[in-house]
Design a protein around this motif. Sequence first.
Motif, short mmCIF file in Angstrom:
data_model
loop_
_atom_site.label_atom_id
_atom_site.label_comp_id
_atom_site.label_asym_id
_atom_site.label_seq_id
_atom_site.Cartn_x
_atom_site.Cartn_y
_atom_site.Cartn_z
N THR A 1 24.15 -11.60 -14.77
CA THR A 1 23.02 -11.21 -13.91
C THR A 1 21.77 -10.97 -14.76
N GLU A 2 20.63 -10.92 -14.11
CA GLU A 2 19.40 -10.45 -14.75
C GLU A 2 19.61 -8.99 -15.12
N ARG B 1 19.59 -1.65 -20.60
CA ARG B 1 19.34 -2.86 -19.81
C ARG B 1 20.67 -3.60 -19.73
N THR C 1 23.58 -6.18 -18.21
CA THR C 1 23.90 -7.42 -17.50
C THR C 1 25.38 -7.39 -17.13
#
Lengths: 154, 144
Positions: free
Chosen positions: A15-16, A102, A104
Amino acid sequence: MPLDQSFAGRSYPPTEPYEVGREKIREFAEAIGDPNPAYTDPEAARALGHEDVIAPPTFVFAITFQAAGQVIQDPKLGLDYARVVHGDQRFVYTRPVRAGDRLTVTSVIETVRSMAGNEILDVRGEVHDAAGEHVVTAYTKLVARQKDDGEDRA
Amino acid sequence: MTAQIAYAEVATGDELPSAVFPVTRETLVRYAGASGDFNPIHWNERFAKEVGLPDVIAHGMFTMAAAIRVVTDWAGDPAAVVEYGVRFTKPVVVPDDDTGARIEVSATVAAKLDDEARTVRVDLIARSAGQKVLGMARAVVRLA
């Protein structure tokens, strides 16, 4: 119609990145009624050895389940989402999710099978940080019930 | 990671302090917003009954989040939980009144797994309205 068994082993693209915010963690901790300062106070989190506030253990589900949407909504798999209930959930952590991450998610269909008229789908969500390091793996069992008798919903 | 419970001081069979977590409709609306799970079975009584449920039910993931608090409160550092899994066996039914439902959680040290990694397995029991709502609820916890 039974699910397409050939989907077992299939992996979906990562995923982003989802950026984990302090205030989102705070909102989640308040929603589960947990006043643990490690979730809201950076100093308290640092005193425990963490770089920033950490998220409660189940926080990451919102991210992995959204990623599993790629699987659930894959029209070729043929899952009837209206009949789906959450059967099992398990997390295996390398480290806690923390503010600033962050993340993913790479979703993998582990198994697809039929049992007593129900379709059972096991999805694994591998969660990595921006450096590519493993954070947590979420194992989600979804059950598409043959009949809607209203039990075992979660 | 700095758990406040020492592995050496824990024995198989030890009980963790139990806890009771109240759940009202407001709790569920708040959890829906925070988690992004807006399935109407968790807030819309008409919809819940249409699909055969007795009433609005709590999110399974809310129950899972509440249950592990018994472990994180005990261990001191939530990061002590290195593995956690449950099976959703019965729904927590939440009536539309001022008291709602209660989730009662107890937990026991079921096994000492690894002397070097200082990990123990904790087995959890979560009940609501006299019924077990989670099955196979287990955590692996790394102690000090």
